[in-house]
Design a protein around this motif. Structure first.
Motif, short mmCIF file in Angstrom:
data_model
loop_
_atom_site.label_atom_id
_atom_site.label_comp_id
_atom_site.label_asym_id
_atom_site.label_seq_id
_atom_site.Cartn_x
_atom_site.Cartn_y
_atom_site.Cartn_z
N ARG A 81 0.81 -1.21 0.00
CA ARG A 81 0.00 0.00 0.00
C ARG A 81 0.85 1.27 0.00
NH1 ARG A 81 -5.51 -0.42 1.49
NH2 ARG A 81 -6.15 -2.55 1.99
N SER A 102 -9.37 8.56 0.85
CA SER A 102 -8.35 7.66 1.38
C SER A 102 -8.74 6.22 1.11
CB SER A 102 -8.19 7.88 2.89
OG SER A 102 -7.35 6.87 3.44
N PRO A 103 -7.86 5.43 0.46
CA PRO A 103 -8.18 4.01 0.21
C PRO A 103 -8.05 3.16 1.46
CG PRO A 103 -5.99 4.52 -0.60
CD PRO A 103 -6.57 5.82 -0.12
N ASN A 104 -7.65 3.77 2.56
CA ASN A 104 -7.50 3.01 3.80
C ASN A 104 -8.62 3.31 4.80
OD1 ASN A 104 -4.99 1.96 2.89
ND2 ASN A 104 -3.97 3.83 3.54
N LYS A 116 -12.66 3.95 0.60
CA LYS A 116 -12.06 2.85 -0.13
C LYS A 116 -13.08 2.04 -0.92
CE LYS A 116 -12.15 -0.56 3.65
NZ LYS A 116 -11.30 -1.39 4.52
N ASP A 125 -10.94 -3.80 -1.42
CA ASP A 125 -10.50 -3.33 -0.10
C ASP A 125 -9.46 -2.21 -0.22
OD1 ASP A 125 -10.73 -3.43 2.70
OD2 ASP A 125 -8.88 -4.57 2.86
N GLY A 126 -9.60 -1.38 -1.24
CA GLY A 126 -8.72 -0.23 -1.39
C GLY A 126 -7.34 -0.53 -1.94
N ARG A 166 -8.83 2.58 -6.52
CA ARG A 166 -8.79 2.26 -5.10
C ARG A 166 -9.90 2.93 -4.27
NH1 ARG A 166 -2.88 3.49 -3.04
NH2 ARG A 166 -3.52 2.11 -1.33
N LEU A 167 -10.70 3.82 -4.89
CA LEU A 167 -11.73 4.55 -4.15
C LEU A 167 -13.12 4.12 -4.60
CD1 LEU A 167 -10.21 8.16 -4.35
CD2 LEU A 167 -9.98 6.52 -2.46
#
Length: 1021
Positions: free
Chosen positions: A103, A157-159, A164, A169-170, A297-298
């Motif tokens: 990541r 934020s992908p986290n 995400k 899962d991002g 990723r979003l």
């Protein structure tokens, strides 16, 4: 302490009586506020002095001052009598392989991702979560009647769950089994596919037997190429059938259904109970972009939000130079809301720092694990440049390691910038250009290990060159290496096609066998990607899939010796690392005394209970708990540092104990074991000796090795595994971390490998090695998207004669001797120029400023370009004017000068900016010079192709060359101003000839003015 030393300590960093590792009571004085280089052969004690002692002690002092619980938080094993004048330390170390989180991206590592999230959270407008259409000012979708929530930084934020993509899962990609990896060569038959399958996968007996039963039942021919099977037959091979077959295995009959290759792999991988079992399937796994977010990723709502017409993923995919230019343009034209303008300026500033070290080709979304070593080093350096700290001691461990010569100038400029901010910059370096650019040099040596540890020289670079006992001075003065090249005539060849990985797409190379090939190119050009694809193609070809390879019949093996950190365990020793520990223990266990005492090989190991000293666990050192203070290590009182129990030490092999043997140097042990006839040990030790590591004791811990020693030990360990003819060795930057004096050991080993019938392909930046190679594959021409192409595949002489790449240019300079040694300081200027702020201009060394190989700058037409507008708003409106007086004021301080009219509106617009660019025009651009001289200032760029420099300054596209400068000062000369510029970086196009103005005199049709008017003293613009 006397008065002299007290005064000296205020302006200098003083170290006295340093005995860390191999240092022999070293005393040095380092001037503060200077650019200092610690030089010396690998293992001479540079890291022991600068990092293990100075940095670690300085860190412990400053961390201890912040802590109320401990007086010493350092972790260095250093020893000294006195250190004075220290500053707050910041270190940039070699950390290849330290970033393995999938990541972690360029954006997350630098923190720019966080700035963009805040920018989008504050400036983007949400879309409807149902139809993804626009919403009003009240966040209501008029079509759906649904309200949406306002954006925040978390939505990008992908986290975080707010932003995400839930499908991946991002992560942005999914991992699955790939048909291209299962069947890499469709011309192979089903029988060949099963025969070549990795053990533990679908090649297991029960899977194969039930497949063969199904094939016989349904009429699928096992001897037909996969590509010639029908669609239905391929479907059955991959996904199986519902029929159950009785299969007999080892006298046991069971019922099985063939679930297909993909079905078997997915089930077995899902049910794997150990990492080792899962790794068995690694060769068949591939990554593909997530179909839901397409790699963004979003979640969809976040992906569709825009700022200035661009989405968050678009900013992530753009190269930094492109995204920075768009933000600058948006700032200049007022397209960004007021609340995010300062945020956008900070993004521009940080991206400019990254571009300044030559990394403008990077994308924010690029995983850190895919960066080359040179790219990672510079990215970490850019973070330091962004901090604007002053009064700090920067310690850098080989900042140019893994860099092309074309990029070293950028690093030197960056280090000088850190110095000019009021910091002390100390770099451990082997690069000749960096040593030449230093204000002060401390050389350790004269040799390595026990043969080093002394101060050979301490002082300015100019004095270093005349020092008779300096190995570095000898290397700087030495001519290029000489090697008898094989030549392409009569060689057997290896032709490899369809090389594809990362930015390398569908490239081909031709390599001579039993020869040395160097792969060159700027950092990020695609060298590692090309070589990794080459390794994959050759490995597949050796297994039978030779569709893209011709000449594989001449090879038996391929070995990739990658650049990687060695084990740093306190129990890892030189002997155990190269694999001779067991042989030494076997030799002692076979002695008469050991047999009589019934001692086996385990009793001669420091890692096994039985023969080792239990008081120190075989380390030879005992830890003393100092409670509030850092624990200390002292020689073990039980074994006196010998690491074994007394009865083990009594066993003698040819008069020597196990401790005596482990205390021998490689050189001494080689002769000793050779006399005793231990061929396996002798073979391994001989490789170490040939690599110049003969001074190291066999029992020395790998944790104490320098970077250069560790690099050579890694290479030696790999070469000990393979010593057969017919092997193609791939080396990843084998000279990295090596002093020029150490390179001869590497070339000697290469010669021996080639003489034994092997082939060498090395990714290499060292021009001394490239110049003596048999063949060169140059990758480029640029980095990132601008690279990935094989621009040259031929001899070094051909590259030098006709090449136009950065490698060709620097190879020409190296062979012509222009970088063999630094120039002596130029005579001081008649008067010290002043900057626009009234401060003195600080002289600084630089490479010779030339427009061509022999043409000085005064013979060229130049156009000065820069930005107009308010410097505070990020505007980039280009401005330019033609000058006729361009000259080198001083080569060594890197100052150039030119005249402009005092009333020039173009210069008045450019001058307030921090940077401007001097463009050297070629013969084809005479009309451009006339246009700049005659048109209005606001129209001069209307029909001109221009690009941004690393600092965002406009320059003319396609000019013969450019010189990027920072304003250093100026003098009034009648109606003109003599402008002085400090050179930051230069670039030239070797194929073009600069426009000669010699026949034009003092005035010309281009509007140049005479420069003989007397200067008005004391006047500045």
């Amino acid at each position: 302490m006397n008065d002299d030393s007290s005064v000296q300590g205020h302006g200098s960093i003083v170290l006295e009586g340093v005995t860390t590792h191999n240092l022999r009571s070293v005393d040095v004085t380092l001037p503060k506020g200077k650019f200092i280089v610690a030089a010396g052969v690998s293992g001479s004690g540079k890291s022991s002095l600068i990092i293990d002692t100075l940095f670690e002690h300085s860190k412990s002092i400053y961390l201890g001052a912040l802590s109320s619980k401990s007086l010493d938080l350092g972790d260095g094993d250093y020893q000294f009598d006195r250190i004075a004048g220290i500053q707050p330390p910041v270190a940039l170390r070699q950390r290849d392989g330290g970033y393995s989180n999938p990541r972690s991206t360029v954006g997350t590592l630098t923190g720019i991702d966080g700035l963009y999230r805040m920018l989008f959270g504050a400036a983007s407008h949400p879309v409807c979560p149902v139809c993804f259409g626009p919403t009003g000012s009240d966040l209501l979708c008029s079509d759906c009647g649904v309200y949406t929530e306002p954006h925040s930084a978390q939505h990008f934020s992908p986290n975080r769950r707010e932003g995400k993509c839930l499908h991946c899962d991002g992560v942005g990609e999914l991992v699955g089994f790939s048909l291209d990896r299962i069947v890499p060569d469709p011309s192979r038959t089903l029988k060949e596919i099963w025969d070549g399958a990795d053990s533990g996968t679908f090649a297991v007996p029960n899977c194969r037997k039930v497949f063969e039963a199904m094939a016989q039942d349904t009429g699928i021919p096992l001897d037909r190429p996969f590509a010639r099977l029908t669609e239905e037959q391929r479907e059955r091979v991959l996904h199986g059938s519902d029929t159950v077959y009785s299969i007999k295995l080892s006298k046991v009959t069971n019922d099985f259904r063939f679930e297909g290759i993909l079905g078997f792999l997915e089930r077995a991988y899902r049910n794997a109970s150990s990492p080792a079992r899962r790794n068995a399937f690694a060769n068949y796994l591939a990554r593909e972009a997530c179909p839901a977010c397409e790699g963004g990723r979003l979640r969809t709502e976040s992906l569709m939000a825009t700022v200035d017409g661009r989405t968050f993923p678009q900013f992530q995919r753009d190269e930094l130079t492109d995204s920075t230019a768009r933000l600058r343009d948006a700032l200049a034209k007022g397209r960004l809301p007021g609340q995010v303008r300062e945020l956008a300026k900070e993004i521009v500033k940080q991206c400019a720092n990254i571009a300044q070290v030559g990394l403008g080709h990077l994308q924010l979304r690029r995983p850190v694990v895919t960066l080359s070593g040179g790219e990672l080093q510079r990215l970490l350096l850019a973070q330091h440049l962004a901090s604007d700290l002053t009064g700090v001691m920067y310690v850098l461990d080989e900042p140019t390691a893994g860099l092309h010569d074309a990029e070293t100038d950028d690093i030197i400029a960056s280090l000088r910038r850190l110095r000019d901010l009021g910091n002390t910059v100390i770099a451990i370096e082997h690069d000749e250009a960096v040593i030449s650019a230093a204000d002060w040099v401390v050389e350790l040596g004269p040799g390595a290990g026990s043969r080093g540890g002394e101060v050979v020289f301490e002082g300015p670079v100019a004095e270093l060159l005349d020092h008779p006992g300096s190995p570095t001075a000898k290397a700087l003065h030495s001519p290029p290496a000489v090697r008898r090249t094989a030549g392409p005539d009569g060689a057997e060849w290896l032709d490899v096609r369809s090389l594809t990985r990362n930015n390398v797409e569908d490239q081909s190379v031709r390599l001579p066998l039993r020869a040395l090939t160097c792969v060159t190119g700027v950092s990020g050009a695609g060298k590692s990607s090309l070589v990794a694809s080459l390794h994959e193609k050759l490995t597949d070809a050796l297994k039978g899939a030779s569709g893209d390879v011709e000449g594989i019949k001449h090879l038996d093996h391929v070995t990739y010796v990658e650049k990687r950190p060695i084990g740093r365990s306190s129990r890892s020793t030189l002997a155990t690392y190269i694999g001779i520990g067991d042989h030494i223990r076997d030799a002692f266990a076979g002695s008469e005394e050991a047999v009589e005492q019934n001692l086996g090989r385990s009793e001669f190991s420091t890692n096994v209970v039985g023969g080792r000293c239990e008081a120190c666990k075989g380390l030879g050192l005992a830890e003393v708990d100092m409670t509030l203070f850092r624990s200390e290590h002292v020689v073990c009182p039980e074994c006196d540092g010998r690491r074994f129990q007394a009865h083990v030490l009594q066993v003698r092999l040819d008069g020597s104990s196990i401790h005596d043997v482990l205390s021998m140097t490689v050189e001494d042990a080689l002769a000793w074991f050779d006399r005793l006839g231990h061929t396996k040990i002798v073979k391994a030790l001989r490789v170490l000796d040939e690599f110049g590591l003969g001074y190291l004791p066999l029992g020395s811990s790998t944790a104490t090795l320098s970077g250069g020693e560790a690099q050579r030990l890694n290479l030696a360990g790999e070469l000990n595994k393979q010593h057969r003819g017919g092997t193609l060795f791939i080396f990843d930057e084998p000279t990295r971390g090596l002093h020029p004096a150490d390179t001869r050991h590497l070339l000697a080993l290469f010669e021996r490998l080639i003489a034994s019938g092997n082939t060498i392909v090395a990714i290499e930046h060292n021009l001394r090695v490239v110049a003596v190679a048999d063949w060169v594959v140059d990758v480029g021409p640029g980095a990132g998207r601008a690279g990935g192409k094989v621009v040259h595949c031929g001899t070094p002489e051909e590259l030098r004669a006709s090449g136009t790449s950065a490698s060709a240019l620097h190879l020409r300079r190296a062979l012509e001797g222009s970088t063999a040694a630094p120039a002596r300081p130029a005579a001081p200027l008649a008067s010290t120029p002043t900057s626009t702020a009234g401060r003195p201009v600080r002289p600084e060394p630089a490479a010779l400023l030339r427009a061509g190989a022999d043409d000085p700058l005064p013979s060229a037409v130049a156009v000065v370009t820069g930005c107009g507008g308010d410097a505070a708003d990020g505007g980039v409106t280009p401005r330019g004017l033609t000058v006729a007086s361009l000259t080198t004021v001083s080569e060594e301080p890197a100052l150039i000068g030119f005249l402009v009219k005092a009333a020039s509106s173009s210069w008045a617009s450019i001058a307030p900016r921090p940077h401007f660019c001097v463009n050297i025009l070629s013969d084809e651009q005479a009309d451009l010079a006339r246009a700049f001289a005659r048109t209005r200032p606001d129209q001069r760029f209307d029909d001109v192709a221009w690009a941004a420099t690393a600092d965002g300054c406009p320059r003319i596209e396609g000019a013969f060359g450019f010189i990027e400068c920072r304003a250093a000062g100026g003098y009034r000369l009648g109606d003109h101003i003599l402008v002085l510029g400090r050179v930051l970086r230069t670039g030239t196009d070797g194929d073009r000839r600069p426009l000669d103005r010699g026949e034009l005199g003092n005035a010309s049709a281009y509007g140049w003015m005479a420069a003989e008017e007397p200067a008005e003293t004391g006047a500045t613009p």
